[in-house]
Motif scaffolding. Structure first.
Motif, PDB file in Angstrom:
ATOM      1  N   LEU A 109       0.840  -1.200   0.000  1.00 35.45           N
ATOM      2  CA  LEU A 109       0.000   0.000   0.000  1.00 35.45           C
ATOM      3  C   LEU A 109       0.869   1.241   0.000  1.00 35.45           C
ATOM      4  N   LYS A 110       0.488   2.217  -0.788  1.00 32.09           N
ATOM      5  CA  LYS A 110       1.224   3.476  -0.858  1.00 32.09           C
ATOM      6  C   LYS A 110       0.612   4.490   0.103  1.00 32.09           C
ATOM      7  N   ALA A 111       1.431   5.426   0.551  1.00 34.54           N
ATOM      8  CA  ALA A 111       0.927   6.507   1.406  1.00 34.54           C
ATOM      9  C   ALA A 111      -0.204   7.225   0.682  1.00 34.54           C
ATOM     10  N   GLY A 112      -1.281   7.500   1.433  1.00 36.39           N
ATOM     11  CA  GLY A 112      -2.451   8.138   0.840  1.00 36.39           C
ATOM     12  C   GLY A 112      -3.546   7.154   0.474  1.00 36.39           C
ATOM     13  N   SER A 113      -3.236   5.834   0.565  1.00 35.18           N
ATOM     14  CA  SER A 113      -4.253   4.826   0.262  1.00 35.18           C
ATOM     15  C   SER A 113      -5.347   4.831   1.323  1.00 35.18           C
ATOM     16  N   VAL A 114      -6.547   4.506   0.891  1.00 35.10           N
ATOM     17  CA  VAL A 114      -7.690   4.414   1.805  1.00 35.10           C
ATOM     18  C   VAL A 114      -7.868   2.952   2.207  1.00 35.10           C
ATOM     19  N   ILE A 115      -7.981   2.705   3.502  1.00 31.74           N
ATOM     20  CA  ILE A 115      -8.150   1.340   3.998  1.00 31.74           C
ATOM     21  C   ILE A 115      -9.537   0.821   3.652  1.00 31.74           C
ATOM     22  N   ASN A 118     -10.937  -6.138   4.179  1.00 33.45           N
ATOM     23  CA  ASN A 118     -11.238  -7.321   3.367  1.00 33.45           C
ATOM     24  C   ASN A 118     -10.869  -7.144   1.905  1.00 33.45           C
ATOM     25  N   ASP A 119     -10.471  -5.932   1.517  1.00 30.43           N
ATOM     26  CA  ASP A 119     -10.015  -5.695   0.151  1.00 30.43           C
ATOM     27  C   ASP A 119      -8.496  -5.531   0.148  1.00 30.43           C
ATOM     28  N   ASN A 120      -8.008  -4.431   0.737  1.00 30.36           N
ATOM     29  CA  ASN A 120      -6.561  -4.229   0.789  1.00 30.36           C
ATOM     30  C   ASN A 120      -5.965  -4.411   2.190  1.00 30.36           C
ATOM     31  N   VAL A 121      -6.839  -4.577   3.180  1.00 30.18           N
ATOM     32  CA  VAL A 121      -6.409  -4.842   4.563  1.00 30.18           C
ATOM     33  C   VAL A 121      -7.240  -6.003   5.111  1.00 30.18           C
ATOM     34  N   VAL A 122      -6.569  -6.963   5.744  1.00 25.05           N
ATOM     35  CA  VAL A 122      -7.264  -8.132   6.293  1.00 25.05           C
ATOM     36  C   VAL A 122      -6.765  -8.389   7.714  1.00 25.05           C
ATOM     37  N   MET A 123      -7.432  -9.287   8.413  1.00 31.01           N
ATOM     38  CA  MET A 123      -6.992  -9.680   9.751  1.00 31.01           C
ATOM     39  C   MET A 123      -6.143 -10.939   9.653  1.00 31.01           C
ATOM     40  N   SER A 144      -9.969   4.780   6.803  1.00 32.22           N
ATOM     41  CA  SER A 144      -8.857   5.602   7.276  1.00 32.22           C
ATOM     42  C   SER A 144      -7.792   5.731   6.186  1.00 32.22           C
ATOM     43  N   ILE A 145      -6.968   6.777   6.298  1.00 37.61           N
ATOM     44  CA  ILE A 145      -5.931   7.048   5.309  1.00 37.61           C
ATOM     45  C   ILE A 145      -4.581   6.576   5.835  1.00 37.61           C
ATOM     46  N   ILE A 146      -3.828   5.859   5.002  1.00 38.16           N
ATOM     47  CA  ILE A 146      -2.494   5.385   5.376  1.00 38.16           C
ATOM     48  C   ILE A 146      -1.479   6.482   5.083  1.00 38.16           C
ATOM     49  N   SER A 159      -0.383   4.755  14.573  1.00 37.69           N
ATOM     50  CA  SER A 159       0.432   5.946  14.320  1.00 37.69           C
ATOM     51  C   SER A 159       0.690   6.170  12.842  1.00 37.69           C
ATOM     52  N   LEU A 160       0.351   5.172  12.003  1.00 37.71           N
ATOM     53  CA  LEU A 160       0.600   5.289  10.561  1.00 37.71           C
ATOM     54  C   LEU A 160      -0.666   5.548   9.762  1.00 37.71           C
ATOM     55  N   ILE A 161      -1.788   5.758  10.451  1.00 36.91           N
ATOM     56  CA  ILE A 161      -3.035   6.026   9.737  1.00 36.91           C
ATOM     57  C   ILE A 161      -3.714   7.265  10.310  1.00 36.91           C
ATOM     58  N   SER A 162      -4.486   7.910   9.465  1.00 38.53           N
ATOM     59  CA  SER A 162      -5.290   9.066   9.881  1.00 38.53           C
ATOM     60  C   SER A 162      -6.756   8.681   9.787  1.00 38.53           C
ATOM     61  N   LYS A 163      -7.483   8.987  10.817  1.00 42.72           N
ATOM     62  CA  LYS A 163      -8.901   8.641  10.849  1.00 42.72           C
ATOM     63  C   LYS A 163      -9.673   9.424   9.801  1.00 42.72           C
TER      64      LYS A 163
END
Length: 225
Positions: A109-115, A118-123, A144-146, A159-163
């Motif tokens: 994921l690049k900076a500025g990506s939206v979380i 289940n698509d680009n972020v999983v558990m 949230s924004i990465i 600390s690496l994401i913005s709500k």
């Protein structure tokens, strides 16, 4: 009559065997330590593994208590037991390993990506001792924004994401609510910023009354019962 007697003996033996197994489990110090760990944790682990540092004597154990906060690594426990009608205790060290399901990047994921969970972020299951202190586990990170580039499999850190902000300070919104059987909808101005699910304060435009409500969309705040 003989068949009934045989059946009775078989049932009795099965019951006795189950009772012995249950008693052994109840008095097993490992099971008591495991229960103490589960009771003290403030989160739900996906898996726990324990191992005594040294062998414990065969005693009539009744309860275990942890000495301090549970952590990955060696923990000390007080284990109580009965002997000659008197309750006594011993101290025992256990190696404790804890696993959690946490959010990780499914793909780079690049900076500025939206979380998008289940698509680009999983558990994924990770051992607690390997996790950074600010790992993300709550379920409200969707959208949230990465703020930094992440590699596939990297743990999502708070600390690496913005709500994501759905309602901003000063924005016009509609306050919707219910008083008794009557519903109302009033124009208002947001006095705080927040995302869907957050409680914020708003000021009604028509009468300057201040409400506290929950953001339910990018233009609506719900208040009242």
């Amino acid at each position: 009559m003989l068949k009934f007697l045989i059946r009775y003996l078989i049932v009795s033996l099965i019951f006795l065997s189950l009772n012995i197994d249950y008693t052994a489990l109840a008095n097993n110090p490992d099971s008591l330590v495991l229960s103490a760990i589960k009771d003290s944790l403030t989160f739900q682990p996906s898996k726990i593994a324990i191992e005594p540092i040294y062998a414990l004597p065969d005693l009539d154990y009744t309860k275990a208590m942890n000495m301090g906060a549970i952590r990955s690594g060696v923990n000390r426990f007080v284990i109580f037991y009965n002997q000659d009608g008197v309750q006594r205790f011993i101290e025992a060290d256990y190696l404790v390993r804890i696993w959690l399901n946490v959010y990780v990047a499914k793909v780079p994921l690049k900076a500025g990506s939206v979380i998008n969970v289940n698509d680009n972020v999983v558990m994924d299951e990770r051992e607690l001792s390997t996790l950074p202190k600010d790992f993300a586990i709550e379920n409200n990170i969707n959208g949230s924004i990465i703020n930094a580039n992440l590699t596939a499999g990297q743990v999502i850190r708070l600390s690496l994401i913005s709500k994501r902000i759905d309602v901003r300070l000063g924005q016009r919104v509609m306050v919707i609510g219910k008083v008794g059987n009557a519903t109302f909808s009033l124009p208002a101005v947001a006095l705080n910023s927040g995302s869907i699910g957050d409680d914020i304060k708003v000021r009604c435009i028509t009468n300057n009354k201040v409400f506290t409500g929950k953001i339910i969309s990018s233009s609506e705040v719900q208040t009242g019962g």
